[in-house]
Design an enzyme around this catalytic site. Sequence first.
Site, PDB file in Angstrom:
ATOM      1  N   SER A   1      39.026  41.104  29.099  1.00 48.60           N
ATOM      2  CA  SER A   1      39.931  39.979  28.878  1.00 48.60           C
ATOM      3  C   SER A   1      39.698  38.913  29.937  1.00 48.60           C
ATOM      4  CB  SER A   1      41.383  40.454  28.936  1.00 48.60           C
ATOM      5  OG  SER A   1      41.634  41.431  27.947  1.00 48.60           O
TER       6      SER A   1
ATOM      7  N   GLU B   1      41.973  35.668  34.229  1.00 46.35           N
ATOM      8  CA  GLU B   1      42.250  36.962  34.858  1.00 46.35           C
ATOM      9  C   GLU B   1      41.083  37.355  35.748  1.00 46.35           C
ATOM     10  OE1 GLU B   1      42.794  41.538  33.273  1.00 46.35           O
ATOM     11  OE2 GLU B   1      43.718  39.916  32.126  1.00 46.35           O
TER      12      GLU B   1
ATOM     13  N   ARG C   1      49.529  41.200  36.284  1.00 47.63           N
ATOM     14  CA  ARG C   1      48.180  40.976  36.808  1.00 47.63           C
ATOM     15  C   ARG C   1      48.233  40.408  38.221  1.00 47.63           C
ATOM     16  NH1 ARG C   1      48.258  43.646  33.275  1.00 47.63           N
ATOM     17  NH2 ARG C   1      47.129  43.617  31.300  1.00 47.63           N
TER      18      ARG C   1
END
Length: 347
Positions: free
Chosen positions: A232, A330, A162
């Site tokens: 998420s 995230e 990420r």
Amino acid sequence: MSCQQHSLKTWNTFSLEACANKISMAESAEALCQFWQQSTDQNEPVLLLGEGSNVLFLDDFSGQVIINRIKSIRVSETTDAWSLHVGAGENWHQLVETSLEQGLSGLENLALIPGCAGSAPIQNIGAYGVELDRVCEYVDIVSLADGVQQRLTAAQCQFGYRDSIFKYQYRDGYAIIAVGLRLAKIWQPVLSYGDLRNLDPLTVTPREVFNAVCQMRRSKLPDPKMTGNAGSFFKNPLVSAEVAAKLQAEYPHIPQYPQINGDVNVKLAAGWLIDQCDLKGFHIGGAAVHAQQALVLINANEATGQDIVNLARSVRQRVAEKFNVWLEPEVRFIAAQGETDAVEVIA
């Protein structure tokens, strides 16, 4: 947040009430530069968005929001692979589906990830055992101050979990305008996660993997069109082998995914950690932990950005108290003047 200016509610999948001084649609690199230069000339903040699928507005935005809508898909091939040149404004899931319909496999594990192609390299998006860097060949960017375009190879993008160089060196003053993908003609299925493990690697087809991924995501993740969310919310934490071993000794059923590269070599499942804290359905204000997937925070009832922040802070603290593992968001946090450090906000 007051909405006396231009509403951002349809430009963030949390469906939060937020506004900007101006919203502009850019269908070319030249338009991106023009809008950006207008803001800098007026000394006002500027924010680039695709579909707003990975942002949390903490307040009204005190400047111009530019929506990247550069669209085009060009396909070429060599003896062993197909090459796709994809405009940054193309919808990611539609790209996955269209590619599969044309017989181009390799993106099926990444089905139903929300957002645009141009956002994919920033986060190095991933799901069900596949990350973008597996198929990314290059990323084209433009310097917004002078319109100079540049192509970065996948290696130059410095992809991580990420993570990418676009969060650092090319974070301000640059925009992604296209992504180059390389899909091998000899298809190798990735069946290491979830229900994909039940598929036969000798007979499975790309379409079957695509259908299984879509089914899993739809059964667990709320549709942003129905319930505001950004998918998420937290990254799956990466820990050392030593920490992972200690956790497994105490929690024998804890999901762990050894990583091949890097000093930190075991990935944990953030959703499982949150679930073990009995947080499904837990809510603060109008924000809640999703009842089916603990990794997703939702706008349950006219939530504010601060409601989401308070909930994320509480979830992070509960997980840390139980497992001594600190989760990191995230999702990108956007304050009035631009992006701000999400970890600092919820610390």
